[in-house]
Scaffold this active site. Structure first.
Site, PDB file in Angstrom:
ATOM      1  N   ARG A 296       0.839  -1.211   0.000  1.00 10.96           N
ATOM      2  CA  ARG A 296       0.000   0.000   0.000  1.00 10.96           C
ATOM      3  C   ARG A 296       0.867   1.251   0.000  1.00 10.96           C
ATOM      4  O   ARG A 296       0.571   2.206  -0.710  1.00 10.96           O
ATOM      5  CB  ARG A 296      -0.942  -0.021   1.210  1.00 10.96           C
ATOM      6  CG  ARG A 296      -2.066  -0.974   0.975  1.00 10.96           C
ATOM      7  CD  ARG A 296      -2.979  -1.182   2.137  1.00 10.96           C
ATOM      8  NE  ARG A 296      -4.065  -2.039   1.666  1.00 10.96           N
ATOM      9  CZ  ARG A 296      -5.071  -2.469   2.399  1.00 10.96           C
ATOM     10  NH1 ARG A 296      -5.148  -2.122   3.665  1.00 10.96           N
ATOM     11  NH2 ARG A 296      -6.003  -3.227   1.877  1.00 10.96           N
ATOM     12  N   TYR A 437      -6.534  -0.245  -7.046  1.00  4.25           N
ATOM     13  CA  TYR A 437      -5.916  -1.514  -6.607  1.00  4.25           C
ATOM     14  C   TYR A 437      -5.204  -1.358  -5.263  1.00  4.25           C
ATOM     15  O   TYR A 437      -5.049  -0.277  -4.753  1.00  4.25           O
ATOM     16  CB  TYR A 437      -5.056  -2.162  -7.677  1.00  4.25           C
ATOM     17  CG  TYR A 437      -3.839  -1.448  -8.245  1.00  4.25           C
ATOM     18  CD1 TYR A 437      -3.106  -0.509  -7.541  1.00  4.25           C
ATOM     19  CD2 TYR A 437      -3.409  -1.778  -9.528  1.00  4.25           C
ATOM     20  CE1 TYR A 437      -1.981   0.083  -8.091  1.00  4.25           C
ATOM     21  CE2 TYR A 437      -2.279  -1.189 -10.086  1.00  4.25           C
ATOM     22  CZ  TYR A 437      -1.576  -0.266  -9.354  1.00  4.25           C
ATOM     23  OH  TYR A 437      -0.467   0.314  -9.889  1.00  4.25           O
ATOM     24  N   GLU A 438      -4.858  -2.534  -4.728  1.00  2.00           N
ATOM     25  CA  GLU A 438      -4.209  -2.621  -3.411  1.00  2.00           C
ATOM     26  C   GLU A 438      -5.119  -2.078  -2.301  1.00  2.00           C
ATOM     27  O   GLU A 438      -4.668  -1.435  -1.360  1.00  2.00           O
ATOM     28  CB  GLU A 438      -2.883  -1.858  -3.453  1.00  2.00           C
ATOM     29  CG  GLU A 438      -1.771  -2.429  -2.610  1.00  2.00           C
ATOM     30  CD  GLU A 438      -1.654  -3.935  -2.691  1.00  2.00           C
ATOM     31  OE1 GLU A 438      -1.302  -4.440  -3.767  1.00  2.00           O
ATOM     32  OE2 GLU A 438      -1.928  -4.598  -1.678  1.00  2.00           O
ATOM     33  N   GLY A 439      -6.422  -2.359  -2.423  1.00  3.65           N
ATOM     34  CA  GLY A 439      -7.418  -1.823  -1.489  1.00  3.65           C
ATOM     35  C   GLY A 439      -7.856  -0.469  -1.980  1.00  3.65           C
ATOM     36  O   GLY A 439      -7.047   0.465  -2.022  1.00  3.65           O
ATOM     37  N   GLN A 444      -9.298   2.163   2.219  1.00  9.47           N
ATOM     38  CA  GLN A 444      -8.214   2.781   3.022  1.00  9.47           C
ATOM     39  C   GLN A 444      -8.801   3.703   4.084  1.00  9.47           C
ATOM     40  O   GLN A 444      -8.339   3.747   5.223  1.00  9.47           O
ATOM     41  CB  GLN A 444      -7.263   3.602   2.137  1.00  9.47           C
ATOM     42  CG  GLN A 444      -6.603   2.856   1.005  1.00  9.47           C
ATOM     43  CD  GLN A 444      -5.800   1.660   1.461  1.00  9.47           C
ATOM     44  OE1 GLN A 444      -5.120   1.717   2.478  1.00  9.47           O
ATOM     45  NE2 GLN A 444      -5.904   0.569   0.742  1.00  9.47           N
TER      46      GLN A 444
END
Ligand SMILES: Cc1cc2nc3c(=O)[nH]c(=O)nc-3n(C[C@H](O)[C@H](O)[C@H](O)COP(=O)(O)OP(=O)(O)OC[C@H]3O[C@@H](n4cnc5c(N)ncnc54)[C@H](O)[C@@H]3O)c2cc1C
Length: 591
Positions: A296, A437-439, A444
């Site tokens: 992240r 992407y990546e959460g 977040q």
């Protein structure tokens, strides 16, 4: 416009955020400023000469699937080989496995440069680094010995296989199965989608980190295990042999990052893909989270990279393009558009928000370094908590800034921004994946509010906000003419963050849905207050060195007076609760 690595800006930001210990001291004893500069300059040279020239071509050509093989754009393989030969793949990895064990602050600085030069290329080492991390944290000694040296050297790349059609943000819904084979290995069956660099021929092997469920797994996220699945089965001597039962069944056609192959991966179309458990059964998500936190931050850094690239591009155009005449230049030749107040506003916004995002990311990297390297246990724990608090802000704020800067970059170009040959449009298209992407950035914000604010019963956030307030007071007390209203505006932004944080902490206990409704504006508010303060620390350093007229001071003032002033409004939105939002049923929006 050629990419130029912002070496001085990166070094300046590092000196501003790395205050305790400083470069060359404590955990950074072997890393003085000259060493960091040498590494960053060298990375800049490689990025400008090798990676950046492929960026536009990669966008035009794209990776494609031919008979199950992924063909990357021309020049990609040569660039990857040069990247590996120069030792860049091994920068952060542990020395035991052939890495250079450089700290996160250097990794982040260099990663910004790769991704600014060529985001679609930068993803490949980024994902490999994440896979290395997972294996390092929880892999067996045998797996580590066999795989890590080859992944660290860049001889093999790595992937993260989380997403399935029905399991995106909610990984608890994933259904890929892993069956014990009776010999300590497993057989995997299932389909993963959106897998970055899931297939390619840049290297002889690819190491997939795959989340799957065992037959007796409890439902939801508590029943997920992590498996290492090589594309080619590996002999005891490390030589890759027969193909494993995993194939790339398709490539996505995407808005941007065309050269990065985004793969549909099928596991177990025959007897099952051979996999090896990483960590304990049913504990895969814990390992994956350790790795995702690092990833992240890395995606936040990609945001800084795209914002920087778009800013450089727009600056160059605005200094050349002439239209109209400024107020002061009524009768002369046409003015450069950079001189018009509105264009100057756009350029200053791009530059200042990029700098703020870079500072937040490097501050997060610094906290991570301290959490790993400090000798004292309590110092390590405090640093780990700070890194945890800042990670969602780094990811979401920096990637939102990337999209906004890339959009402004197009606006600065006018109509030429909308046509493809100037390149501004590619940055806009490429940047758009970063908040997803990546959460997603929504996830977040929820993470920040529901998991990070409660750390140490709120003390971690309270301590951090106290430090921001101290800097705002220092700026106010300095009362330097070059600071304008910076002290006052920052104090208001930090007060707004403190009020909204207290409100959030109460809402979490009493009206959870209200807290969720305000999570995204809260994260933005956090980014504005933190970013403004980091820039102000840079400005204070400039003034103390007798450089009050440096652009860093002007940009810190601009950020405080023109951008961070949104903070009190955001705090009002947060503390108003969710009533306005919840009065709108989704069905009523459909009419
Ligand atoms: C180019 C690209 C590369 C990728 N690379 C990889 C990779 O290498 N490996 C991998 O495993 N995955 C990868 N992904 C997948 C990526 O991580 C997911 O797309 C992302 O996690 C979001 O999942 P989703 O697409 O299913 O969206 P959804 O989960 O369906 O979300 C849709 C929207 O709903 C919101 N939402 C969902 N749940 C909630 C909730 N509980 N509360 C509030 N809002 C919510 C989201 O924020 C989002 O706005 C990639 C995706 C793309 C497009």
């Amino acid at each position: 416009m050629a990419y130029r690595a912002p070496v001085d800006d990166i070094l300046f930001t590092l000196k501003t955020v790395v205050r305790e210990p400083r470069l060359g001291e404590g955990i950074y004893t072997h890393l003085d400023e000259a060493t960091v500069r040498a590494v960053v300059e060298e990375a800049g040279r490689f990025a400008s000469e090798v990676l950046a020239p492929l960026n536009h071509k990669g966008d035009r050509t794209a990776s494609r699937l031919e008979g199950g093989r992924v063909v990357t754009p021309p020049g990609w393989k040569e660039a990857y080989d040069a990247f590996v030969a120069a030792g860049w793949a091994a920068l952060l990895a542990p020395e035991d496995y052939g890495g250079q064990a450089l700290p996160e602050i250097v990794g982040s600085a260099v990663s910004e440069i790769w991704n600014a030069a060529n985001l679609a290329f930068g993803l490949c080492p980024l994902l490999t680094q994440s896979a290395i991390h997972a294996l390092q944290v929880d892999g067996s000694d045998e797996l580590k010995a066999l795989y890590l040296p080859r992944m660290v050297s860049g001889q093999w790349t790595g992937t993260m296989n989380l997403t399935e059609p029905q399991a995106g943000s909610d990984l608890g819904a994933l259904t890929t199965r892993a069956l014990p084979a009776g010999d300590g290995t497993y057989r995997l069956f299932g389909t993963k989608i959106f897998i970055t660099y899931g297939e390619h021929e840049l290297t002889e092997n690819i190491v997939h980190m795959v989340l799957a469920r065992l037959p007796d797994a409890p439902p939801g996220t508590r029943g997920i295990s992590l498996f290492l699945v090589p594309k080619r089965l590996v002999g005891p001597d490390g030589a890759p042999g027969a193909r494993n039962d995993v194939v790339c069944a398709g490539l996505e056609h995407k808005l941007g990052i065309h050269a990065s192959p985004t793969c549909v991966m099928r596991y177990g179309e025959q007897d099952g893909a051979v996999g090896y458990l990483v960590g304990r059964e049913h504990h895969g998500l814990r390992t994956m989270f350790i790795m995702m936190n690092a990833a992240r931050l890395a995606v936040g850094v990609q945001g800084v990279a795209l914002a920087e690239r778009a800013t450089q591009h727009a600056m160059a155009y605005a200094m050349e393009r002439r239209q109209g005449r400024t107020h002061a230049n009524k009768d002369g030749a046409m003015s450069r558009i950079a001189e018009h107040p509105d264009v100057r506003r756009m350029l200053a916004t791009m530059r200042a928000t990029t700098m703020a995002a870079r500072a937040i990311c490097l501050a997060t990297a610094h906290a991570l370094d301290r959490s790993h390297l400090e000798a004292d246990h309590d110092t390590r724990r405090d640093a780990a908590h700070l890194a945890a608090l800042l990670t969602p802000v780094a990811k979401a704020y920096a990637t939102d800034v990337a999209c906004e800067a890339a959009s402004l970059g197009i606006q600065v170009h006018g109509g030429m921004g909308f046509v493809e040959e100037t390149g501004a449009a590619q940055f806009y298209r490429d940047a758009r994946i970063l908040p997803i992407y990546e959460g997603t950035n929504g996830i977040q914000a929820i993470d920040l509010v529901t998991r990070k604010l409660p750390l140490e019963e709120g003390e971690v956030a309270t301590r951090y906000i106290g430090e921001l307030a101290a800097t705002a007071a220092e700026v106010g007390a300095a009362n330097h003419a070059a600071f304008g209203l910076m002290g006052e505006r920052l104090a208001a932004a930090v007060d707004a963050l403190r009020d909204a944080t207290r409100w959030m902490q109460r809402a979490l206990a009493e009206h959870h849905e209200d807290a969720l409704a305000g999570a995204t504006p809260y994260l933005r508010l956090f980014g504005l207050a933190a970013g403004g303060v980091y820039l102000a620390r840079g400005a204070l350093a400039c003034v103390s060195e007798g450089a009050a007229d440096s652009p860093q001071v002007a940009l810190a003032r601009f950020f405080a007076e023109q951008i961070a002033v949104a903070a009190p409004g955001l705090a009002t939105a947060v503390t108003s609760g969710g009533a306005a939002l919840f009065s709108i049923e989704p069905e009523r929006l459909c009419t």
